[in-house]
Design an enzyme around this catalytic site. Structure first.
Site, PDB file in Angstrom:
ATOM      1  CG  HIS A 105     -24.107  -3.965 -11.872  1.00 11.15           C
ATOM      2  ND1 HIS A 105     -23.036  -3.191 -11.489  1.00 11.15           N
ATOM      3  CD2 HIS A 105     -24.006  -4.093 -13.211  1.00 11.15           C
ATOM      4  CE1 HIS A 105     -22.322  -2.882 -12.563  1.00 11.15           C
ATOM      5  NE2 HIS A 105     -22.890  -3.416 -13.621  1.00 11.15           N
ATOM      6  CD  GLU A 158     -19.319   2.635 -16.215  1.00  8.60           C
ATOM      7  OE1 GLU A 158     -19.872   1.623 -16.659  1.00  8.60           O
ATOM      8  OE2 GLU A 158     -19.023   3.615 -16.900  1.00  8.60           O
ATOM      9  CG  HIS A 177     -15.899  -0.765 -19.723  1.00  8.15           C
ATOM     10  ND1 HIS A 177     -16.223  -0.184 -18.516  1.00  8.15           N
ATOM     11  CD2 HIS A 177     -17.005  -1.456 -20.104  1.00  8.15           C
ATOM     12  CE1 HIS A 177     -17.475  -0.485 -18.206  1.00  8.15           C
ATOM     13  NE2 HIS A 177     -17.974  -1.261 -19.151  1.00  8.15           N
TER      14      HIS A 177
HETATM   15  N1  GLN Z   1     -24.148  -9.629 -13.804  1.00  6.51           N
HETATM   16  C1  GLN Z   1     -23.810  -9.136 -15.102  1.00  6.51           C
HETATM   17  C2  GLN Z   1     -22.334  -9.432 -15.381  1.00  6.51           C
HETATM   18  O1  GLN Z   1     -21.568  -9.426 -14.479  1.00  6.51           O
HETATM   19  C3  GLN Z   1     -24.035  -7.651 -15.212  1.00  6.51           C
HETATM   20  C4  GLN Z   1     -23.733  -7.128 -16.587  1.00  6.51           C
HETATM   21  C5  GLN Z   1     -24.099  -5.689 -16.833  1.00  6.51           C
HETATM   22  O2  GLN Z   1     -24.103  -4.885 -15.968  1.00  6.51           O
HETATM   23  N2  GLN Z   1     -24.367  -5.331 -18.038  1.00  6.51           N
HETATM   24  O3  GLN Z   1     -21.948  -9.612 -16.518  1.00  6.51           O
HETATM   25 ZN    ZN Z   2     -22.406  -3.200 -15.575  1.00  5.42          ZN
END
Ligand code: GLN
Ligand code: ZN
Length: 764
Positions: free
Chosen positions: A651, A675, A704
């Site tokens: 991610h 994102e 967000h």
């Molecule tokens: N696994 C983390 C979460 O879901 C990823 C957070 C992030 O991308 N900063 O909070």
């Molecule tokens: Zn993130």
């Protein structure tokens, strides 16, 4: 005042932290926002902190004290106020402090929604500034109230104050053009006139020295920096009345800008010697007429300075410069206040550390050594040498088991998995997922109960067993919720993690987690980066019990959830005695061991988060390739220990991937969630363009914001995504973890997300 009369100084820092040694400002500002204290109470806290800061510097022996370094939120925002560039949308907020906070945080005023300024990283640090907006009709006009007030305050306690401002080149280079304006840097001439006005005003106040920060000169991010610096500082230097000018640069080497600055009439130039630009000084004969402010004490990492080596460097500087001032390399904003509250550090490690207060002491010691000779600081040099010696023999910095294991694994070519297409087949056979599988990024809301339980554990009100039971209950609730919502790939929700880096740092050898080592990340938000001081090893599994427990509650696959090596490095203070690549590989090995244990425990999908991949990208082009190579290598090392039918996810947080897009493809994760709030197509086409052909989950809604996205808008987003990637590769997920959201919002949002996936699936 003419420049000749400005007194020389010998020891300084480029700026100070401002949140308070115990985050007093954070607390006061947040109370002010929630109307628990009034303006006067807030201002009293701020004034006390400012007074303490300058008094501490003066008491330590610093003989030119930076002021205007205090900020209620951010120094770039303060500079925007100083230059009159706050956007017109905040103008309806009549109170100046509230207007300032509106620009920082947005909000609703008189029923009107005001969007905040955008926030982004300050160079390659973990500090974030508010990006100034330059519109075609932005007019510059001086509002010196803050800087004058801080000068008056310093004068009242009889301190040799040196106001600090962000320089015009840096200010414009970090601004963004809005409403169709041209590049902000085109306004440099016009803005320089406002700086001229300010310098004259400061001279009239009797200010001897002004510090103008131009860190942009140490980057290669815009063209013709040398010429720009030459023009601006020739012009400001030629003012008939002005303070002596000290142009501070940091975070990198000065190339063209150094001779350019040396040929202007300014009095002092600051160079970042931690970054290592000492050789460049000898090549600029014009420095013989200048003061060089030697940034020899690292302002952004927490290691003790090797005093003997520093004095050698300072001797070299003295040969090139007319006069030498000893300084930190940058503001100490980036390090915790003091080592003193850290009672839990063993002596060997403590002897190697220097936080803010200790760095100030080092600066003063070095200035003394430079002026009076090494004998004058013999005992300090001895202590410093002893620390260096201890460091070189500490077995924790040289774990031969780990090192030989790492060598063996790398020699065996351990950073590659099977062919991606084969992996996909094997994984699909094992997992049997529907097309457009739905999932989330890992965390679920960190509820009040979770926070209370963590606080209770820390305070000893509950024991470990009780805490673990509470977290297990939370995991069970999150699993039940996801089943009820019909999500395909589940997560355990991460309730047991305070922070995605600290959680691992606390369990790995080679890390130290501070008690009070807070540094400002942005506004009132502070972080406590762990200290990565030694060889990294994983004494025991870190997450397996949680993942296995979650998996035991459901027949659907639960993702194991880990933080990647690059992100762990990016959010820690990292040892500086070996290349980052080597440290990253050690962290990667620990993560790799964890993936293997998760796999053994029956976990079929493992996500290794790398939200900081873009963040750690070096500022200078010539360093970028090397970084991208080792960061990708570290991720692959961390994730290539598992079987082909175990699915690796990653991610990443931002959609402005730019220069790292190729690296994202090279990570070769089976599924990448990213994102993509702004444009789904854009990030997907960018990925296609670099040949990315694995699974991808462009966030279908923005976590967000508290707004609950409708099913329809997520249907649109998914259809849009399907124009860029085939359904077999597309995943459905929010754009980041849900930990900051409220449970009700999350339930509704995910319900709509699952509904959207069903509709679009049915269209296939
Ligand atoms: N696994 C983390 C979460 O879901 C990823 C957070 C992030 O991308 N900063 O909070
Ligand atoms: Zn993130």
């Amino acid at each position: 005042m003419t420049t000749q009369s400005a007194p020389l100084f010998t020891a300084t820092t480029l700026g100070s932290p401002r949140v308070g040694p115990n985050r007093e400002l954070k607390r006061a500002v947040e109370k002010y926002w929630s109307k628990k204290i009034d303006r006067a109470e807030l201002e009293a806290v701020a004034a006390t902190l400012r007074g303490d800061t300058v008094r501490h510097l003066a008491d330590a022996g610093v003989d030119s004290i930076p002021v205007n370094t205090f900020s209620y939120y951010d120094h770039m925002l303060d500079q925007s106020v100083l230059l009159g560039t706050l956007p017109p949308r905040v103008a309806p907020v009549t109170d100046m402090l509230d207007r300032y906070f509106a620009a920082a945080r947005g909000g609703t005023y008189d029923g009107m929604d005001i969007a905040p300024l955008e926030m982004t990283k300050w160079f390659d640090t973990n500090y974030h500034y508010l990006v100034p907006e330059i519109a075609p009709d932005t007019a510059f006009s001086l509002d010196p109230a803050k800087i004058l007030a801080e000068l008056d305050e310093a004068a009242s306690i009889d301190i040799a104050a040196r106001p600090v401002i962000v320089g015009p080149i840096t200010y414009l280079a970090l601004s963004k053009a809005v409403d169709g304006a041209g590049a902000p840097i085109e306004r440099l001439d016009e803005l320089t006139a406002v700086y001229a006005e300010l310098l004259q005003l400061l001279a009239a106040k009797g200010v001897g020295w002004v510090q103008i920060d131009e860190p942009i000169l140490a980057t290669d991010s815009i063209d013709h920096l040398g010429a720009l610096a030459g023009n601006v500082y020739s012009r400001l230097g030629a003012l008939p009345t002005r303070p002596a000018i000290f142009v501070a640069t940091y975070f990198g080497p000065l190339t063209d800008a150094l001779p350019a600055l040396a040929h202007t009439p300014i009095e002092a130039i600051g160079v970042d010697l931690v970054y290592g630009c000492v050789d460049a000084l000898a090549a600029v004969p014009a420095l013989a007429d200048k003061t060089v402010v030697a940034g020899i004490v690292d302002g952004r990492n927490i290691w003790r300075t090797d005093l003997a080596a520093a004095l050698d460097t300072l001797d070299t500087v003295r040969r090139a410069a007319g006069n030498v001032v000893v300084s930190t390399s940058c503001s100490t904003l980036h390090v915790p206040y003091s080592l003193e509250p850290e009672t839990g550090i063993d002596d060997a490690l403590r002897s190697r550390l220097a936080f803010g207060a200790e760095k100030v002491a080092e600066v003063v010691t070095l200035a003394k050594g430079l002026a009076q000779g090494r004998e004058a600081i013999a005992s300090e040099i001895e202590t410093s040498n002893a620390a260096a010696a201890l460091r070189s023999t500490d077995p924790r910095l040289n774990n031969t088991d780990i090192r030989s294991r790492l060598d063996a694994i790398r020699a065996a070519g351990a950073s590659g998995r099977g062919i991606a297409a084969d992996r996909r087949t094997a994984q699909q056979k094992r997992l049997n997922l529907p097309t457009l599988p739905t999932t989330t990024i890992g965390s679920y809301p960190q509820t009040t109960e979770i926070r209370v339980a963590r606080a209770d554990l820390r305070a000893g009100r509950i024991d470990e067993a009780e805490y673990v039971q509470k977290m297990k209950d939370e995991v069970a609730a999150v699993i039940a919720l996801q089943e009820e919502l019909g999500i395909d790939v589940l997560v355990h929700g991460e309730p047991e993690r305070n922070d995605m880096v600290q959680y691992f740092a606390e369990q790995l050898d080679g890390f130290f987690a501070t008690q009070n080592g807070w540094v400002q990340s942005y506004g009132s938000r502070c972080v406590r980066p762990p200290i990565l001081y030694g060889d990294v090893a994983r004494p025991r599994p870190m997450t397996v019990a949680w993942a296995a427990y979650a998996q035991s509650l459901t027949a659907k696959p639960v993702k194991g959830m880990l933080t990647g090596p690059v992100t762990i490095l990016a959010w820690s203070f990292v040892r500086d005695d070996q290349p980052l690549a080597d440290t990253a590989a050690q962290v990667a090995l620990a993560i790799r061991d964890e993936t293997v244990d998760l796999e053994k425990a029956g976990i079929a999908i493992i996500q290794v988060d790398e939200p900081a991949l873009r963040e750690l990208l070096p500022l200078r082009s010539e360093e970028k390739q090397d970084y991208l190579a080792w960061s990708v290598e570290a991720f692959r090392l961390a994730t290539a220990g598992v079987r082909d039918d175990t699915q690796i996810h990653t991610h990443l947080c931002y959609s402005e991937f730019g220069e790292v897009i190729g690296a994202i493809a090279d990570l070769d994760a089976d599924v990448t969630s990213i994102e993509a709030a702004r444009s789904h197509m854009e990030v997907l086409t960018d990925l296609n363009a670099v040949g990315f052909s694995n699974g991808v989950g462009p966030g279908v809604y923005d976590i967000h914001s508290p707004r609950v996205p409708t099913t329809d808008e997520m249907i649109v987003a998914l259809r849009e995504a399907l124009a860029a990637v085939p359904a077999e590769r597309l995943w459905v997920n929010p754009d980041c973890g849900l930990k900051t959201r409220k449970t009700d919002e999350v339930i509704e949002s995910l319900r709509n997300m699952v509904a959207a996936a069903k509709v679009v699936r049915a269209e296939r």
